[in-house]
Design a protein around this motif. Structure first.
Motif, PDB file in Angstrom:
ATOM      1  N   LEU A 285       9.112  -1.108  -1.735  1.00 54.51           N
ATOM      2  CA  LEU A 285       8.484  -0.284  -0.706  1.00 54.51           C
ATOM      3  C   LEU A 285       7.066   0.091  -1.117  1.00 54.51           C
ATOM      4  N   LYS A 286       6.913   0.534  -2.354  1.00 54.71           N
ATOM      5  CA  LYS A 286       5.592   0.943  -2.844  1.00 54.71           C
ATOM      6  C   LYS A 286       4.609  -0.221  -2.827  1.00 54.71           C
ATOM      7  N   SER A 287       5.113  -1.423  -3.134  1.00 52.68           N
ATOM      8  CA  SER A 287       4.225  -2.584  -3.185  1.00 52.68           C
ATOM      9  C   SER A 287       3.641  -2.912  -1.816  1.00 52.68           C
ATOM     10  N   TYR A 288       4.316  -2.496  -0.750  1.00 48.45           N
ATOM     11  CA  TYR A 288       3.818  -2.733   0.608  1.00 48.45           C
ATOM     12  C   TYR A 288       3.212  -1.477   1.231  1.00 48.45           C
ATOM     13  N   GLY A 289       3.112  -0.411   0.441  1.00 51.03           N
ATOM     14  CA  GLY A 289       2.544   0.829   0.955  1.00 51.03           C
ATOM     15  C   GLY A 289       3.476   1.577   1.890  1.00 51.03           C
ATOM     16  N   LEU A 290       4.778   1.335   1.745  1.00 54.22           N
ATOM     17  CA  LEU A 290       5.773   1.980   2.597  1.00 54.22           C
ATOM     18  C   LEU A 290       6.464   3.122   1.857  1.00 54.22           C
ATOM     19  N   LYS A 291       6.839   4.159   2.587  1.00 58.41           N
ATOM     20  CA  LYS A 291       7.515   5.294   1.983  1.00 58.41           C
ATOM     21  C   LYS A 291       9.036   5.203   2.114  1.00 58.41           C
ATOM     22  N   GLU A 292       9.504   4.428   3.116  1.00 54.27           N
ATOM     23  CA  GLU A 292      10.938   4.348   3.379  1.00 54.27           C
ATOM     24  C   GLU A 292      11.238   3.083   4.170  1.00 54.27           C
ATOM     25  N   PRO A 293      12.507   2.639   4.164  1.00 50.38           N
ATOM     26  CA  PRO A 293      12.889   1.495   5.002  1.00 50.38           C
ATOM     27  C   PRO A 293      12.747   1.848   6.483  1.00 50.38           C
ATOM     28  N   ALA A 294      12.724   0.831   7.329  1.00 48.42           N
ATOM     29  CA  ALA A 294      12.488   1.036   8.765  1.00 48.42           C
ATOM     30  C   ALA A 294      13.574   1.855   9.434  1.00 48.42           C
ATOM     31  N   LEU A 295      14.816   1.800   8.916  1.00 49.61           N
ATOM     32  CA  LEU A 295      15.910   2.512   9.569  1.00 49.61           C
ATOM     33  C   LEU A 295      15.611   3.990   9.723  1.00 49.61           C
TER      34      LEU A 295
END
Length: 364
Positions: A257-267
């Protein structure tokens, strides 16, 4: 209250891939139209970190989150309302859901066939929306004919239904979704019995390439602008990344998640957006056996909220003992909350708040 969301879209936009990622399911995902023949249904937990904050102070045997039912519906094509592709069979499946998650292809991949030959999210949305409008128009036309016969006898309810149905039909016949028609609360309540698909709230799900995370691309920005105009929700995700996340343990998932700049999964994002669109919220019950999240509509009063647990709770509602998560974190236990005078006693008129922690007292 079970929340049911139907994933719809044209073939090969990533519906089944995202469905599998969200539900850890096994729907067939293949590079050809109509690989989803029967609607796949998955019951998935709604991520809610507040449950674990409660558990820190009220140890329990198990945690039960709220759930959302996700229905993966076969790809629609132009002419579906007239039986093209897999036709009305799948339009019927959409009618059973509370909200529509419209999967929109916002990635370009020459190895993945697009039924229209090119990537154009606005065109794709228009195709799907038109097919749903046409199907709804056909349903309302039948309703008008039925109500017309009853109205001729002087039946007041039939006259009211006829007037509303004719207004809805005229709106649909302009090519617009029923949700964009300005209705009073009473009219909306009546229209809710029509079984219309275009009255349901829409959450646009932009499926982008890995390189476009987390903010999306030019295509997804067009969808976001449309969502703002329509008052719809929008989520940006990458089906491939979500599929990979679903296979990882917690530590590796966090790293990806961090590698893509995301904080959480889409769900988690999807669940929040669906709750917002449908005007829903959660309250909690907590004890030694379990801590559980319950889904209710915003504005629900105490008895209605109790009825989500069991109808007897609503019928025999006496009062509710209520406190907040902030109270629990400050005073460390229910005993501490009571000692501080923060345990509230609420009656039948109490309007439930998001994140209330409740004990219901009832007598049947």
């Amino acid at each position: 209250m079970a929340l049911s969301v139907g994933i719809v879209g044209l073939p090969n936009v990533g519906k089944s891939t995202v469905f599998n990622a969200l539900t850890a399911g096994k729907a067939e995902a293949a590079n050809y139209p109509f690989c989803t023949i029967d609607p796949n249904v998955g019951i998935v937990p709604v991520p809610d970190e507040r449950l674990y904050r409660i558990q820190k102070y009220i140890p329990c045997q198990k945690i039960i989150p709220a759930v959302v039912e996700i229905v993966d519906i076969a790809g629609l094509v132009k002419g579906a309302s007239e039986g093209e592709g897999l036709g009305n069979k799948f339009l019927a499946n959409i009618r059973e859901t509370n909200a529509i998650l419209m999967m929109v292809r916002c990635f370009d991949d020459p190895n993945v066939i697009h039924v229209a030959g090119s990537v154009d999210p606005m065109r794709d949305i228009d195709i799907i929306e038109l097919e749903l409008v046409l199907a709804d128009s056909d349903s309302v036309e039948k309703r008008v004919k039925k109500a017309s016969g009853s109205a001729k006898t002087g039946n007041k309810d039939a006259k009211l239904e006829l007037a509303v149905a004719e207004r809805v039909l005229a709106h649909l016949n302009t090519g617009k979704a029923a949700r964009s028609l300005d209705l009073t609360d009473d009219e909306r309540k009546l229209v809710s019995t029509f079984g219309l698909m275009t009255i349901k709230p829409v959450l646009y799900c932009c499926n982008v390439g890995e390189e476009d995370l987390p903010d999306g691309n030019a295509w997804s920005k067009l969808v976001q602008e449309r969502a703002v105009r329509e008052g719809a929700g929008v989520v940006i995700l990458c089906g491939k990344v979500e599929a990979e996340l679903s296979e990882l343990d917690a530590a590796d998932k966090l790293e990806l998640l961090k590698s893509y700049g995301l904080k959480e999964p889409a769900l988690a994002t999807l669940a929040r957006e669906c709750y917002r669109l449908l005007g829903l919220q959660s309250y909690f019950t907590a004890g030694e056996k379990e801590i559980r999240a319950w889904t209710i509509r915003k504005g629900a009063q105490g008895p209605e909220a109790a009825g989500v647990i069991h109808t007897d709770f609503e019928k025999g509602f006496i009062r509710a003992q209520v406190y907040s998560l902030e109270d629990l974190e400050q005073h460390k236990s229910e005993a501490g909350i009571k000692s501080a005078g923060k345990m509230r006693i609420e009656g039948k008129e109490y309007v439930m708040q998001d994140c209330d922690i409740v004990h219901f007292l009832f007598n049947v």
